[in-house]
Design a protein around this motif. Structure first.
Motif, PDB file in Angstrom:
ATOM      1  N   LEU A  42      53.321  36.934  47.527  1.00 55.81           N
ATOM      2  CA  LEU A  42      53.113  35.341  47.996  1.00 55.81           C
ATOM      3  C   LEU A  42      52.768  34.778  46.739  1.00 55.81           C
ATOM      4  O   LEU A  42      52.227  35.409  45.670  1.00 55.81           O
ATOM      5  CB  LEU A  42      51.623  35.442  48.820  1.00 55.81           C
ATOM      6  N   HIS A  43      52.857  33.518  46.695  1.00 59.49           N
ATOM      7  CA  HIS A  43      52.685  32.546  45.444  1.00 59.49           C
ATOM      8  C   HIS A  43      51.919  31.341  45.767  1.00 59.49           C
ATOM      9  O   HIS A  43      52.158  30.528  46.672  1.00 59.49           O
ATOM     10  CB  HIS A  43      53.854  32.088  45.049  1.00 59.49           C
ATOM     11  N   THR A  89      47.509  38.449  34.108  1.00 61.03           N
ATOM     12  CA  THR A  89      48.714  38.585  33.428  1.00 61.03           C
ATOM     13  C   THR A  89      48.545  37.907  31.925  1.00 61.03           C
ATOM     14  O   THR A  89      48.043  36.752  32.208  1.00 61.03           O
ATOM     15  CB  THR A  89      49.992  38.241  34.143  1.00 61.03           C
ATOM     16  N   VAL A  90      49.151  38.288  31.180  1.00 61.65           N
ATOM     17  CA  VAL A  90      49.306  37.462  29.879  1.00 61.65           C
ATOM     18  C   VAL A  90      50.417  37.116  29.236  1.00 61.65           C
ATOM     19  O   VAL A  90      51.367  38.079  29.424  1.00 61.65           O
ATOM     20  CB  VAL A  90      48.258  38.231  28.825  1.00 61.65           C
ATOM     21  N   GLY A 102      48.121  34.401  33.673  1.00 62.56           N
ATOM     22  CA  GLY A 102      48.113  34.201  35.179  1.00 62.56           C
ATOM     23  C   GLY A 102      47.321  35.384  35.956  1.00 62.56           C
ATOM     24  O   GLY A 102      46.758  35.955  35.338  1.00 62.56           O
ATOM     25  N   GLU A 103      47.410  35.339  37.253  1.00 62.67           N
ATOM     26  CA  GLU A 103      46.744  36.299  38.037  1.00 62.67           C
ATOM     27  C   GLU A 103      47.564  36.947  39.098  1.00 62.67           C
ATOM     28  O   GLU A 103      48.430  36.287  39.578  1.00 62.67           O
ATOM     29  CB  GLU A 103      45.433  35.744  38.512  1.00 62.67           C
ATOM     30  N   ILE A 104      47.404  38.167  39.254  1.00 61.50           N
ATOM     31  CA  ILE A 104      47.833  38.966  40.798  1.00 61.50           C
ATOM     32  C   ILE A 104      46.718  39.630  41.447  1.00 61.50           C
ATOM     33  O   ILE A 104      45.868  40.494  40.721  1.00 61.50           O
ATOM     34  CB  ILE A 104      48.867  40.150  39.905  1.00 61.50           C
ATOM     35  N   MET A 105      46.889  39.363  42.537  1.00 64.93           N
ATOM     36  CA  MET A 105      45.916  39.966  43.656  1.00 64.93           C
ATOM     37  C   MET A 105      46.885  41.009  44.389  1.00 64.93           C
ATOM     38  O   MET A 105      48.021  40.598  44.910  1.00 64.93           O
ATOM     39  CB  MET A 105      45.128  38.902  44.390  1.00 64.93           C
ATOM     40  N   ILE A 106      46.442  42.216  44.492  1.00 60.62           N
ATOM     41  CA  ILE A 106      47.133  43.315  45.185  1.00 60.62           C
ATOM     42  C   ILE A 106      46.254  43.773  46.472  1.00 60.62           C
ATOM     43  O   ILE A 106      45.126  44.263  46.308  1.00 60.62           O
ATOM     44  CB  ILE A 106      47.629  44.332  44.416  1.00 60.62           C
ATOM     45  N   PHE A 107      46.780  43.717  47.574  1.00 57.15           N
ATOM     46  CA  PHE A 107      46.143  44.202  48.694  1.00 57.15           C
ATOM     47  C   PHE A 107      46.982  45.628  49.070  1.00 57.15           C
ATOM     48  O   PHE A 107      48.246  45.262  49.469  1.00 57.15           O
ATOM     49  CB  PHE A 107      46.070  43.355  50.011  1.00 57.15           C
ATOM     50  N   HIS A 118      49.360  33.924  41.002  1.00 53.50           N
ATOM     51  CA  HIS A 118      48.915  32.729  40.474  1.00 53.50           C
ATOM     52  C   HIS A 118      49.320  32.430  39.046  1.00 53.50           C
ATOM     53  O   HIS A 118      49.171  33.169  38.237  1.00 53.50           O
ATOM     54  CB  HIS A 118      47.498  32.369  40.628  1.00 53.50           C
ATOM     55  N   GLY A 119      50.088  31.160  38.879  1.00 49.55           N
ATOM     56  CA  GLY A 119      50.588  31.114  37.351  1.00 49.55           C
ATOM     57  C   GLY A 119      51.887  31.607  37.412  1.00 49.55           C
ATOM     58  O   GLY A 119      52.534  32.082  38.188  1.00 49.55           O
ATOM     59  N   THR A 120      52.387  31.160  36.030  1.00 45.71           N
ATOM     60  CA  THR A 120      53.711  31.584  35.777  1.00 45.71           C
ATOM     61  C   THR A 120      54.202  32.918  35.037  1.00 45.71           C
ATOM     62  O   THR A 120      55.260  33.508  35.160  1.00 45.71           O
ATOM     63  CB  THR A 120      54.573  30.322  34.916  1.00 45.71           C
ATOM     64  N   ASP A 121      53.143  33.413  34.422  1.00 48.75           N
ATOM     65  CA  ASP A 121      53.200  34.684  33.880  1.00 48.75           C
ATOM     66  C   ASP A 121      53.242  35.801  34.562  1.00 48.75           C
ATOM     67  O   ASP A 121      52.112  36.663  34.721  1.00 48.75           O
ATOM     68  CB  ASP A 121      52.188  34.873  32.672  1.00 48.75           C
ATOM     69  N   SER A 122      54.135  35.982  35.513  1.00 47.01           N
ATOM     70  CA  SER A 122      54.234  37.178  36.509  1.00 47.01           C
ATOM     71  C   SER A 122      55.267  37.967  36.421  1.00 47.01           C
ATOM     72  O   SER A 122      56.331  37.428  36.363  1.00 47.01           O
ATOM     73  CB  SER A 122      53.897  36.491  37.878  1.00 47.01           C
TER      74      SER A 122
END
Length: 329
Positions: A42-43, A89-90, A102-107, A118-122
């Motif tokens: 998801l974004h 993420t950076v 940016g940010e990554i959430m993992i379930f 979240h953000g573009t740096d993924s």
């Protein structure tokens, strides 16, 4: 819903397989199969959109709130039906003199992995493509995806650290270059320190969650994944050490730059004082003979005027040589 869902796929025995298009049906099929799992990406979902998904996956409301609001400190939370992890993420682009985040959430659950970015740096799009070419990794299930995401994010930290170290070398060379004006050096150093603060906010808090994962005991993380997670934690420790080292070096560079400025100011003050003394001596002599006293023998001598001029010149030459020899000029 199609706007926020970047990709949704079922994986069986490490290979991407054709499954139901609806994510709820795909999740039910993966749970029924027993040897499959669903990976949905998801974004930047809204609260309403993520609530719909969370009902199907049985996600904890607190974790859902964190995933929507973003701007979370890296952390790891274990709930009854899922494991939640937040990472930052950076990214760094040459010439921008700024670290983007940016940010990554993992379930992670029994038969699913959900990633919210979240953000573009993924790096998730590239990571999924790489993992689909390595079924021997995906064969280990959702825990393997969790490890791969953490490993990719930490590798990104190391890449940014290498780029920052190169910029730091250039900054150090510029600050200590002979004859280089140091007026804007402090501003550049503080700007670089802000980049390191951004890096530290991403790398520092992540150390404890990765150590927890490496120790084992967390749900949905198999024993086979523990050595690999500990290796990721070691890489993160190296990144943290490098960031700390650069921060200490920047502090030393700033102190040295301030010392340079102070020395330069002292040198300028000595020169100003020396020239002031050279101007003060003839002024003093001229002032003495400009008092217009009647009984001043030199005023009535033919050699008086040229003699006073000669005295001024000789005195100035002597003072100039003295100041020159002492380094004041």
């Amino acid at each position: 819903m199609s706007r926020m869902i970047v990709d949704c796929a079922t994986y069986r025995d490490g290979h991407r397989v054709q499954g139901p298009e609806d994510y709820s049906d795909a999740l039910a099929a993966a749970r029924a199969a027993g040897d499959s799992f669903l990976w949905i990406g998801l974004h930047e979902p809204t609260t309403a959109e993520l609530d719909l998904v969370s009902e199907e996956f049985g996600l904890h409301p607190l974790a859902v709130e964190d995933a929507v609001s973003a701007h979370q400190r890296p952390k790891l939370e274990a709930y009854q039906d899922s494991l939640f992890m937040a990472l930052k993420t950076v990214g760094h682009r040459d010439g921008t003199q700024a670290v983007s985040t940016g940010e990554i959430m993992i379930f992670v659950g029994d038969a699913f992995v959900m990633t919210v970015r979240h953000g573009t740096d993924s790096p998730l799009r590239e990571l999924r493509a790489q993992l689909e070419k390595q079924p021997e990794i995906l064969r280990h299930g959702p825990g393997a995806v969790l490890h791969s995401v953490c490993d990719t994010v930490v590798d990104g930290y190391l890449d940014v650290v290498v780029a920052l170290e190169g910029e730091l070398d250039e900054l150090e060379a510029d600050v200590f270059a002979p004859g280089r004006p140091s007026g804007g050096a402090a501003e550049r150093i503080y700007g670089y320190k802000r980049q390191l603060v951004t890096m530290r906010r991403a790398t520092g808090p992540l150390q404890e969650p990765l150590l927890r994962l490496g120790r084992g005991g967390e749900p949905f993380v198999t024993a086979e994944a523990l050595p690999y997670l500990r290796d990721v934690a070691d890489h993160l420790s190296r990144a943290n050490d490098q960031v700390d080292g650069m921060d200490r070096l920047l502090t030393d560079i700033l102190s040295a730059n301030l010392a340079q400025v102070s020395v330069q100011q002292n040198s300028d003050m000595r020169k100003i004082s020396a020239w002031a003394a050279l101007a003060a001596v003839p002024t003093l002599i001229a002032g003495v003979y400009g008092m217009n006293f009647e009984h001043m023998p030199e005023l009535h001598q033919h050699w008086g005027y040229p003699g006073v001029l000669l005295l001024m010149a000789v005195t100035c030459v002597v003072l100039h040589r003295v100041f020159k020899r002492s380094g004041w000029l």
